[in-house]
Design a protein around this motif. Structure first.
Motif, PDB file in Angstrom:
ATOM      1  N   ILE A  26      47.193  27.536   4.304  1.00 47.35           N
ATOM      2  CA  ILE A  26      46.385  26.823   5.298  1.00 47.35           C
ATOM      3  C   ILE A  26      47.248  26.333   6.454  1.00 47.35           C
ATOM      4  O   ILE A  26      46.793  26.272   7.603  1.00 47.35           O
ATOM      5  CB  ILE A  26      45.604  25.650   4.620  1.00 47.35           C
ATOM      6  CG1 ILE A  26      44.546  25.061   5.549  1.00 47.35           C
ATOM      7  CG2 ILE A  26      46.516  24.582   4.093  1.00 47.35           C
ATOM      8  CD1 ILE A  26      43.338  25.913   5.700  1.00 47.35           C
ATOM      9  N   GLU A  27      48.511  26.023   6.156  1.00 45.21           N
ATOM     10  CA  GLU A  27      49.425  25.570   7.219  1.00 45.21           C
ATOM     11  C   GLU A  27      49.593  26.657   8.284  1.00 45.21           C
ATOM     12  O   GLU A  27      49.488  26.398   9.482  1.00 45.21           O
ATOM     13  CB  GLU A  27      50.781  25.214   6.606  1.00 45.21           C
ATOM     14  CG  GLU A  27      51.772  24.683   7.623  1.00 45.21           C
ATOM     15  CD  GLU A  27      53.106  24.352   6.972  1.00 45.21           C
ATOM     16  OE1 GLU A  27      53.120  23.523   6.051  1.00 45.21           O
ATOM     17  OE2 GLU A  27      54.124  24.926   7.375  1.00 45.21           O
ATOM     18  N   LYS A  28      49.808  27.877   7.826  1.00 48.07           N
ATOM     19  CA  LYS A  28      50.011  29.005   8.748  1.00 48.07           C
ATOM     20  C   LYS A  28      48.742  29.239   9.584  1.00 48.07           C
ATOM     21  O   LYS A  28      48.817  29.427  10.807  1.00 48.07           O
ATOM     22  CB  LYS A  28      50.348  30.249   7.923  1.00 48.07           C
ATOM     23  CG  LYS A  28      50.679  31.472   8.726  1.00 48.07           C
ATOM     24  CD  LYS A  28      51.295  32.545   7.805  1.00 48.07           C
ATOM     25  CE  LYS A  28      51.474  33.852   8.546  1.00 48.07           C
ATOM     26  NZ  LYS A  28      50.264  34.683   8.499  1.00 48.07           N
ATOM     27  N   ILE A  29      47.595  29.176   8.930  1.00 52.83           N
ATOM     28  CA  ILE A  29      46.323  29.448   9.630  1.00 52.83           C
ATOM     29  C   ILE A  29      46.086  28.411  10.728  1.00 52.83           C
ATOM     30  O   ILE A  29      45.771  28.750  11.878  1.00 52.83           O
ATOM     31  CB  ILE A  29      45.142  29.448   8.619  1.00 52.83           C
ATOM     32  CG1 ILE A  29      45.270  30.638   7.662  1.00 52.83           C
ATOM     33  CG2 ILE A  29      43.796  29.490   9.345  1.00 52.83           C
ATOM     34  CD1 ILE A  29      44.358  30.562   6.455  1.00 52.83           C
ATOM     35  N   ILE A  33      46.212  28.402  15.161  1.00 56.70           N
ATOM     36  CA  ILE A  33      45.086  27.980  16.011  1.00 56.70           C
ATOM     37  C   ILE A  33      45.523  26.882  16.991  1.00 56.70           C
ATOM     38  O   ILE A  33      45.242  26.949  18.185  1.00 56.70           O
ATOM     39  CB  ILE A  33      43.905  27.481  15.141  1.00 56.70           C
ATOM     40  CG1 ILE A  33      43.357  28.638  14.288  1.00 56.70           C
ATOM     41  CG2 ILE A  33      42.785  26.889  16.003  1.00 56.70           C
ATOM     42  CD1 ILE A  33      42.396  28.217  13.202  1.00 56.70           C
ATOM     43  N   VAL A  34      46.235  25.853  16.475  1.00 54.11           N
ATOM     44  CA  VAL A  34      46.550  24.699  17.337  1.00 54.11           C
ATOM     45  C   VAL A  34      47.909  24.828  18.043  1.00 54.11           C
ATOM     46  O   VAL A  34      48.182  24.074  18.972  1.00 54.11           O
ATOM     47  CB  VAL A  34      46.488  23.367  16.547  1.00 54.11           C
ATOM     48  CG1 VAL A  34      45.112  23.137  15.956  1.00 54.11           C
ATOM     49  CG2 VAL A  34      47.554  23.308  15.461  1.00 54.11           C
ATOM     50  N   ASN A  35      48.726  25.757  17.559  1.00 53.55           N
ATOM     51  CA  ASN A  35      50.049  25.993  18.161  1.00 53.55           C
ATOM     52  C   ASN A  35      50.908  24.719  18.214  1.00 53.55           C
ATOM     53  O   ASN A  35      51.530  24.416  19.223  1.00 53.55           O
ATOM     54  CB  ASN A  35      49.870  26.590  19.570  1.00 53.55           C
ATOM     55  CG  ASN A  35      51.151  27.271  20.029  1.00 53.55           C
ATOM     56  OD1 ASN A  35      51.961  27.685  19.213  1.00 53.55           O
ATOM     57  ND2 ASN A  35      51.345  27.343  21.341  1.00 53.55           N
ATOM     58  N   LYS A  36      50.854  23.953  17.116  1.00 55.46           N
ATOM     59  CA  LYS A  36      51.657  22.728  16.992  1.00 55.46           C
ATOM     60  C   LYS A  36      52.163  22.643  15.542  1.00 55.46           C
ATOM     61  O   LYS A  36      51.619  23.317  14.662  1.00 55.46           O
ATOM     62  CB  LYS A  36      50.773  21.502  17.278  1.00 55.46           C
ATOM     63  CG  LYS A  36      50.455  21.318  18.754  1.00 55.46           C
ATOM     64  CD  LYS A  36      49.850  19.943  18.990  1.00 55.46           C
ATOM     65  CE  LYS A  36      49.793  19.556  20.435  1.00 55.46           C
ATOM     66  NZ  LYS A  36      49.423  20.567  21.398  1.00 55.46           N
ATOM     67  N   PRO A  37      53.201  21.813  15.285  1.00 55.89           N
ATOM     68  CA  PRO A  37      53.648  21.667  13.886  1.00 55.89           C
ATOM     69  C   PRO A  37      52.513  21.124  13.001  1.00 55.89           C
ATOM     70  O   PRO A  37      51.751  20.262  13.440  1.00 55.89           O
ATOM     71  CB  PRO A  37      54.793  20.652  13.983  1.00 55.89           C
ATOM     72  CG  PRO A  37      55.209  20.661  15.414  1.00 55.89           C
ATOM     73  CD  PRO A  37      53.989  21.009  16.204  1.00 55.89           C
TER      74      PRO A  37
END
Ligand SMILES: [Zn+2]
Length: 228
Positions: A26-29, A33-37
């Motif tokens: 889920i972290e990768k997904i 989308i948000v392009n943030k850590p």
């Protein structure tokens, strides 16, 4: 550290019965989308962290947070510290050969005492499958409807009290805080829960553990996530 059911490690949800997610990164997904850590944590644990920092568990050493909503999430604090290795209480069995839980076992605590279970039973009894949570709350505020549903509420409270009594004793909890969507129904359910606990807990257990409601309400999870 071993990973608990539904408790993400390295951004991966290994098994979440209610989300029906297995080995989902889920972290990768979300990162794409948000392009943030992105930092992924279990929602029950986040809510417990918030209540320990700012809310109902603030001044206790041994405390338990139970997030009662779709499932039952847990955060347990021993000696003032979060015990991340303790697994969720939602999947402890409280009824032999009981209802099938989303996790695949039978008789789990959350198969009897989650808000989802209560709402499903209300919908089935009233034969209205499309009732929203808000509509169910309004219906339960009506005395005559509440009487009609009394056996369902009574059974729900009975199982919830058994689980709470077991967990608070095991953890020597000074405070057990209930959060999640249960807090929206507190006027209907909380006094009945206290009465049931009075019946089944020993005097020393009642003296040891105070049962209260999340001060941060159902927003505790969001607040806790900001603390990580
Ligand atoms: Zn289960």
């Amino acid at each position: 550290m071993r990973q608990s059911l539904g408790r993400p490690k390295d951004g991966i949800i290994s098994n979440s019965p209610n989300l029906k997610a297995n080995n989902l990164n889920i972290e990768k997904i979300i990162k794409e989308i948000v392009n943030k850590p992105v930092n992924v944590k279990n929602d029950g644990m986040c809510a417990g962290i918030a209540e320990k920092e700012y809310g109902s568990l603030k001044n206790c050493n041994n405390g338990v947070f139970l997030g009662i909503g779709t499932g039952i999430g847990t955060a347990i604090f021993i000696g003032g510290k979060l015990e991340e290795s303790i697994r969720s209480a939602g999947h402890m069995i409280i009824e032999r050969d009981g209802r099938r839980c989303n996790c695949g076992k039978y008789g789990c605590f959350e198969a009897y005492a989650s808000m989802k279970t209560l709402k499903t039973q209300v919908r089935e009894r009233l034969m209205k499958e499309d009732l929203s949570s808000k509509q169910i709350l309004e219906l339960l505020q009506d005395r005559i409807t509440l009487e009609h549903l009394d056996d369902i509420i009574s059974e729900y409270i009975g199982y919830l009290a058994i689980g709470i009594s077991n967990i608070s004793r095991l953890c020597s909890a000074e405070i057990l805080t209930i959060g999640g969507s249960f807090v929206y129904y507190k006027d209907i359910l909380f006094d009945r829960l206290q009465s049931e606990l009075d019946k089944i807990m020993l005097p020393m257990e009642k003296e040891m553990t105070k049962i209260n409601l999340a001060e941060l309400g159902n927003d505790a999870g969001i607040i806790g996530a900001t603390l990580i």
